[in-house]
Design an enzyme around this catalytic site. Structure first.
Site, mmCIF file in Angstrom:
data_model
loop_
_atom_site.group_PDB
_atom_site.id
_atom_site.type_symbol
_atom_site.label_atom_id
_atom_site.label_comp_id
_atom_site.label_asym_id
_atom_site.label_seq_id
_atom_site.Cartn_x
_atom_site.Cartn_y
_atom_site.Cartn_z
ATOM 1 N N TYR A 1 -9.478 -3.664 -6.038
ATOM 2 C CA TYR A 1 -8.079 -4.135 -6.015
ATOM 3 C C TYR A 1 -7.796 -5.085 -7.353
ATOM 4 O O TYR A 1 -6.940 -4.841 -8.132
ATOM 5 C CB TYR A 1 -7.880 -5.036 -4.883
ATOM 6 C CG TYR A 1 -6.574 -5.859 -4.678
ATOM 7 C CD1 TYR A 1 -5.478 -5.124 -4.481
ATOM 8 C CD2 TYR A 1 -6.578 -7.233 -4.618
ATOM 9 C CE1 TYR A 1 -4.033 -5.865 -4.293
ATOM 10 C CE2 TYR A 1 -5.277 -7.776 -4.534
ATOM 11 C CZ TYR A 1 -4.131 -7.210 -4.417
ATOM 12 O OH TYR A 1 -2.914 -7.765 -4.352
ATOM 13 N N GLY B 1 6.610 -3.841 3.354
ATOM 14 C CA GLY B 1 5.511 -4.767 3.298
ATOM 15 C C GLY B 1 5.645 -6.368 3.631
ATOM 16 O O GLY B 1 7.020 -6.682 3.693
ATOM 17 N N ASP C 1 7.384 7.763 -1.689
ATOM 18 C CA ASP C 1 5.940 7.677 -1.922
ATOM 19 C C ASP C 1 5.963 7.747 -3.465
ATOM 20 O O ASP C 1 6.023 8.580 -4.277
ATOM 21 C CB ASP C 1 5.300 9.069 -1.423
ATOM 22 C CG ASP C 1 3.843 9.197 -1.637
ATOM 23 O OD1 ASP C 1 3.143 8.304 -2.528
ATOM 24 O OD2 ASP C 1 3.343 10.032 -1.219
ATOM 25 N N ASP D 1 10.201 2.780 1.054
ATOM 26 C CA ASP D 1 9.006 2.558 1.407
ATOM 27 C C ASP D 1 8.405 4.008 1.958
ATOM 28 O O ASP D 1 9.114 4.912 2.033
ATOM 29 C CB ASP D 1 8.862 1.594 2.540
ATOM 30 C CG ASP D 1 7.391 0.886 2.253
ATOM 31 O OD1 ASP D 1 6.439 1.743 2.370
ATOM 32 O OD2 ASP D 1 7.330 -0.289 2.371
ATOM 33 N N ILE D 2 7.147 3.876 1.898
ATOM 34 C CA ILE D 2 6.685 5.390 2.182
ATOM 35 C C ILE D 2 7.138 5.937 3.970
ATOM 36 O O ILE D 2 7.182 6.938 4.359
ATOM 37 C CB ILE D 2 5.084 5.249 2.380
ATOM 38 C CG1 ILE D 2 4.536 6.956 2.333
ATOM 39 C CG2 ILE D 2 4.318 4.412 3.389
ATOM 40 C CD1 ILE D 2 3.211 6.854 1.481
ATOM 41 N N ARG D 3 7.218 4.704 4.536
ATOM 42 C CA ARG D 3 8.001 5.048 5.928
ATOM 43 C C ARG D 3 8.897 3.937 6.191
ATOM 44 O O ARG D 3 8.712 2.688 5.849
ATOM 45 C CB ARG D 3 6.923 5.090 6.870
ATOM 46 C CG ARG D 3 6.048 4.197 7.248
ATOM 47 C CD ARG D 3 5.008 4.631 8.442
ATOM 48 N NE ARG D 3 3.933 5.599 7.783
ATOM 49 C CZ ARG D 3 2.803 4.903 6.885
ATOM 50 N NH1 ARG D 3 2.961 3.650 7.053
ATOM 51 N NH2 ARG D 3 1.925 5.818 6.393
ATOM 52 N N LYS E 1 -5.575 -4.627 -10.340
ATOM 53 C CA LYS E 1 -4.358 -5.545 -10.954
ATOM 54 C C LYS E 1 -4.411 -6.002 -12.336
ATOM 55 O O LYS E 1 -3.809 -6.304 -13.100
ATOM 56 C CB LYS E 1 -4.515 -6.897 -9.837
ATOM 57 C CG LYS E 1 -3.831 -6.607 -8.443
ATOM 58 C CD LYS E 1 -2.347 -6.256 -8.532
ATOM 59 C CE LYS E 1 -1.641 -5.951 -7.098
ATOM 60 N NZ LYS E 1 -0.419 -5.620 -7.466
HETATM 61 N N1 SER Z 1 -3.501 -11.547 -0.543
HETATM 62 C C1 SER Z 1 -4.441 -10.581 -1.250
HETATM 63 C C2 SER Z 1 -5.382 -10.339 -0.714
HETATM 64 O O1 SER Z 1 -6.047 -10.629 0.187
HETATM 65 C C3 SER Z 1 -4.537 -10.913 -2.671
HETATM 66 O O2 SER Z 1 -3.728 -10.752 -3.773
HETATM 67 O O3 SER Z 1 -5.767 -8.882 -0.910
#
Ligand code: SER
Length: 319
Positions: free
Chosen positions: A143, A12, A53, A35-37, A147
């Site tokens: 998200y 990533g 995974d 990583d997953i791939r 978190k």
């Molecule tokens: N950069 C991230 C996002 O935009 C925030 O942690 O999802």
């Protein structure tokens, strides 16, 4: 004894740059990327790579048993915009994945683990300017919810099981070596590529959307510094605020235009505007500064010069 590092989510945006740095410090053989791939970045040929995974407990057990990591960076997660499109999967990947990795860390006696949180833990009721370390946390994106739950989980696992987990709340991250995927702050990376390739950019946030951002070099340094800091300095076991630079698309455009005068921007806000509007504009990171010495190095001017210079070099190589 040499450390054995495991980076989960290594391909990533953060993982790629972190692996590069860790390989320099610990040697390629001691940094297991997973990583997953696998991405085709040659960086991953410098050391072991495992397909992993985080929703597959058997794979997790195999990787931990094989490599016996002493330090783990668990970066696999779904970012804000992607998770909004599939909230259940966002929850599953971000939470179940974290539960399993933390349990594996305890079972396999991992010395330290880094887990990233985000400015997404803040929400519309949070003070938006110079957001303090301890404040109202009422995120309204899936998200952000994962978190926030993750932060509480970190603190709980530290208190209950002694897991030495360290965490920072990443702002939007801007680097030239890797591309982000599925975030709300991604425009601030994309804009540089479009400025150089096409001389124009259509922005999915409005011109006044000020968000906390950070150059990737600062973010990677913060990640390494908090993970390497003496245990006594890490007093917060949920997650630390860290600040880089705050700007809106207008300000970023003006700074880019100093180098590419013909660059133009248009605005077509989409669903990501709402997510951005729920996040703070700037972050107070004085607690991280006091406790483990955190300081960002990049301001907007330096960030723009660095991005354009490096992307131009990359373009020249590609041609
Ligand atoms: N950069 C991230 C996002 O935009 C925030 O942690 O999802």
């Amino acid at each position: 004894m040499a450390e054995k590092i495991l980076v989960i989510g290594a391909c990533g945006q953060v993982g790629t740059e972190l692996v590069e740095n860790l390989q320099k410090v610990h040697g390629g053989a001691n940094v297991v990327a997973s990583d997953i791939r696998k991405s085709d970045n040659p960086l991953f040929d410098n050391g072991p790579f495992e397909i992993l995974d985080v929703l597959d407990n058997k794979q997790i057990a195999t990787v931990f048993a094989t490599h016996k990591p002493t330090i783990v960076y668990h970066l696999a997660a779904m970012l804000s915009a992607t998770a909004e499109a599939n909230p259940k999967l966002g929850w599953q990947l971000n939470m179940d994945g974290t539960f399993s990795i933390f349990d594996a860390c305890i079972e396999y006696d991992v010395k330290r683990i880094f887990w990233p949180s985000s400015i997404a833990v803040f929400g519309p009721t949070t003070p938006a300017i110079m957001t303090p370390q301890s404040t109202i946390l009422e995120p309204n994106t899936i998200y952000g919810i994962t978190k926030l739950a993750g932060e509480r989980y970190c603190e709980y696992y530290h208190a209950r099981y002694g897991l030495d987990v360290r965490s920072i709340r990443y702002p939007g991250l801007i680097g030239w070596k890797s591309l982000p995927g599925g975030g709300t702050t991604d425009y601030a990376v994309d804009i540089f590529h479009k400025a150089l390739h096409q001389g124009k950019y259509e922005c999915y946030l409005n011109n006044e959307t000020t968000l906390p951002m950070m150059h990737m070099e600062d973010a990677v340094r913060a990640t390494l510094e908090i993970t390497d800091a003496p245990t006594t300095q890490i007093k917060i076991r949920s997650s630390y605020n860290i600040a880089g630079v705050s700007f809106n698309p207008d300000q970023l455009t003006a700074e880019i235009q100093k180098h590419i005068p013909d660059f133009s921007i248009t605005y077509a806000p989409d669903h990501r505007q709402k997510i951005a509007d729920s996040w703070p504009q700037s972050i107070n990171d004085s607690v991280a500064n006091q406790q483990w010495g955190w300081n960002a190095k990049y301001n907007l001017e330096k960030l723009v010069v660095n991005m354009l210079d490096n992307l131009k070099l990359t373009l020249a190589v590609e041609k």
